[in-house]
Design an enzyme around this catalytic site. Sequence first.
Site, PDB file in Angstrom:
ATOM      1  N   HIS A  23       3.438   5.982   0.985  1.00  0.00           N
ATOM      2  CA  HIS A  23       4.616   6.490   0.267  1.00  0.00           C
ATOM      3  C   HIS A  23       4.719   8.014   0.385  1.00  0.00           C
ATOM      4  O   HIS A  23       5.823   8.548   0.422  1.00  0.00           O
ATOM      5  CB  HIS A  23       4.544   6.093  -1.218  1.00  0.00           C
ATOM      6  CG  HIS A  23       4.709   4.617  -1.447  1.00  0.00           C
ATOM      7  ND1 HIS A  23       5.778   4.082  -2.122  1.00  0.00           N
ATOM      8  CD2 HIS A  23       3.953   3.564  -1.064  1.00  0.00           C
ATOM      9  CE1 HIS A  23       5.669   2.760  -2.165  1.00  0.00           C
ATOM     10  NE2 HIS A  23       4.558   2.427  -1.539  1.00  0.00           N
ATOM     11  N   ASP A 114      10.379   8.453  -5.575  1.00  0.00           N
ATOM     12  CA  ASP A 114       9.963   7.127  -5.133  1.00  0.00           C
ATOM     13  C   ASP A 114      10.321   6.144  -6.245  1.00  0.00           C
ATOM     14  O   ASP A 114      10.166   6.461  -7.429  1.00  0.00           O
ATOM     15  CB  ASP A 114       8.443   7.143  -4.919  1.00  0.00           C
ATOM     16  CG  ASP A 114       7.947   5.904  -4.195  1.00  0.00           C
ATOM     17  OD1 ASP A 114       7.463   6.062  -3.075  1.00  0.00           O
ATOM     18  OD2 ASP A 114       8.038   4.789  -4.764  1.00  0.00           O
TER      19      ASP A 114
HETATM   20  C1  UDX Z   1       1.768   0.982   1.575  1.00  0.00           C
HETATM   21  C2  UDX Z   1       2.019  -0.526   1.624  1.00  0.00           C
HETATM   22  O1  UDX Z   1       0.823  -1.198   1.788  1.00  0.00           O
HETATM   23  C3  UDX Z   1       3.006  -0.822   2.689  1.00  0.00           C
HETATM   24  O2  UDX Z   1       3.149  -2.202   2.812  1.00  0.00           O
HETATM   25  C4  UDX Z   1       4.297  -0.161   2.290  1.00  0.00           C
HETATM   26  O3  UDX Z   1       5.293  -0.456   3.233  1.00  0.00           O
HETATM   27  C5  UDX Z   1       4.094   1.338   2.145  1.00  0.00           C
HETATM   28  O4  UDX Z   1       3.030   1.591   1.264  1.00  0.00           O
HETATM   29  P1  UDX Z   1       0.125   1.279   3.735  1.00  0.00           P
HETATM   30  O5  UDX Z   1      -0.551   0.025   3.438  1.00  0.00           O
HETATM   31  O6  UDX Z   1      -0.712   2.443   3.818  1.00  0.00           O
HETATM   32  O7  UDX Z   1       1.379   1.567   2.790  1.00  0.00           O
HETATM   33  O8  UDX Z   1       0.838   0.988   5.166  1.00  0.00           O
HETATM   34  P2  UDX Z   1       1.866   1.762   6.032  1.00  0.00           P
HETATM   35  O9  UDX Z   1       3.213   1.724   5.421  1.00  0.00           O
HETATM   36  O10 UDX Z   1       1.761   1.199   7.377  1.00  0.00           O
HETATM   37  O11 UDX Z   1       1.406   3.281   6.029  1.00  0.00           O
HETATM   38  C6  UDX Z   1       0.181   3.682   6.544  1.00  0.00           C
HETATM   39  C7  UDX Z   1       0.336   5.081   7.119  1.00  0.00           C
HETATM   40  O12 UDX Z   1      -0.968   5.598   7.341  1.00  0.00           O
HETATM   41  C8  UDX Z   1       1.064   5.091   8.447  1.00  0.00           C
HETATM   42  O13 UDX Z   1       1.978   6.161   8.475  1.00  0.00           O
HETATM   43  C9  UDX Z   1      -0.043   5.287   9.463  1.00  0.00           C
HETATM   44  O14 UDX Z   1       0.347   6.033  10.597  1.00  0.00           O
HETATM   45  C10 UDX Z   1      -1.084   6.037   8.683  1.00  0.00           C
HETATM   46  N1  UDX Z   1      -2.435   5.725   9.182  1.00  0.00           N
HETATM   47  C11 UDX Z   1      -3.015   4.518   8.941  1.00  0.00           C
HETATM   48  C12 UDX Z   1      -3.089   6.691   9.906  1.00  0.00           C
HETATM   49  O15 UDX Z   1      -2.543   7.778  10.172  1.00  0.00           O
HETATM   50  N2  UDX Z   1      -4.344   6.414  10.343  1.00  0.00           N
HETATM   51  C13 UDX Z   1      -4.967   5.247  10.114  1.00  0.00           C
HETATM   52  O16 UDX Z   1      -6.108   5.102  10.550  1.00  0.00           O
HETATM   53  C14 UDX Z   1      -4.276   4.251   9.381  1.00  0.00           C
END
Ligand code: UDX
Length: 457
Positions: A23, A114
């Site tokens: 987020h 948000d």
């Molecule tokens: C959370 C929820 O789980 C997700 O479903 C929702 O849409 C947004 O909030 P998250 O689980 O972290 O997010 O997933 P995601 O939305 O994919 O965001 C992860 C972010 O972390 C991405 O921007 C990704 O590029 C970054 N990331 C992840 C890294 O930079 N390095 C990593 O090793 C893993």
Amino acid sequence: MEIQGVGGRRRRIILVPFPVQGHITPMLQLGSILHARGFSITVAHTEYNAPHPSTHPEFMFHALSDGLGAGYDMSFDKILGAIYIMNERCKVPLVQYVENQTACGEEIACIIHDNIMFFVDAVATRLKIPGIVLATFSASYFQALTSIIPRFDAIFPYQDLMLEEPLPDLHPLRYKDGPFQPTQDNDIPEPIRDFFRITNDIRSAVACICNSIDYLEHSSLSKLQTHYKVPFFPIGPFHKLASSNSPTNLQEEDTSCLPWLDSQAPLSVLYVSAGSVAVVEKHAVVETAWGLINSGRPFLWVVRPGSVHGVQWTEFLPEGFQELVGDRGLVVKWAPQRRVLSHPAVGAFMTHCGWNSTLESICAGVPMICQPVFSDQLVNARYLSDVWKVGLEMEVIDRDVVERSVRMMMKGEEGKDMRKRVVDLKQKVESCVEKDGCSYKALNELVEFISSLHHKD
Ligand code: UDX
């Protein structure tokens, strides 16, 4: 274009992110987009998971005392309580901060928050400043929620045998794609129902901004606009529209994987990551590990410390894992994901289908193996596999299914077709952010809309 207020000063927008990586990232990207369009930006953030001000010297940062502190354990089972605490405790500090800023002559155009930081609506109303909601997730998920919430009692609890049945009025979703975390008897407990009711109510917000693209989610976006009766601005993918590529990561990136990727053949590597929040069962990661071993394909696997139940980091890996995979497998704690996805060696992404990861993978032209864990991820996975057809759904996680899916994606015909489709989709999505593309136009409209906002006296 400079958006000037009284005395030739830039008008200021206050951003209030929800403090988890998935987020914070889109909120900071939105800040960069709006800053480039002439607004001053303040990020009013919690102390917990505070963003790093040095990554965005063009913004002002202000910490709100959240009652959690920096080291709070925001694991999935504690997250609901933490959300209510933050929403209660941040109210007064935000009022005080905005009042101070106004007293210093700042002209606040609006507060963008948000949807999980719902307390902001009361603050904006009290201070007579327009509020705008940011939806960091897909429009299809948002729309599914708005459709299901008034029908909770009609839909839940459902029978196990209905899992494969379509969710009424929500094509292509099935009961099992429903964006909730049902209990064992397929019900949604009242506190969770309440949480979704509260966070899906946009209250007095004058508009919604979505990290979405009209081309990709037209139908869901128009239903949302009709439902909420305020303008929706789909200006995604944010990371493509943001002019600054300033880092948004809260955790340190392990860049050692980049030279390792350089040494791999084009399109040969599977990238595996479950994002920043999901915590998975040990059994599932052990099966994934065996599937990766048996697939024989090179892989880069992000295992976030604390992301596996009952384990600190990689203690779950089978004995002899390193010897079995040799140089063909690399495990890191956190990767520079966008750089990884755009590396020529990466051929596919085994993902939890978080919305940022989904958009980043589409924009890099990388097909996905979908392993959703909870909530919006289930909806995204269904759209990836059934609508956009750039993702392979993995129904169960056992070593044979993992091995088969990896082989199919990396070497099989299905994988080739999916790669062609995702490259095509990437080009279409990229054209949306170019001049006269739908996201570019929506951004111009958003800038005009915010510029026309005035205090509600
Ligand atoms: C959370 C929820 O789980 C997700 O479903 C929702 O849409 C947004 O909030 P998250 O689980 O972290 O997010 O997933 P995601 O939305 O994919 O965001 C992860 C972010 O972390 C991405 O921007 C990704 O590029 C970054 N990331 C992840 C890294 O930079 N390095 C990593 O090793 C893993």
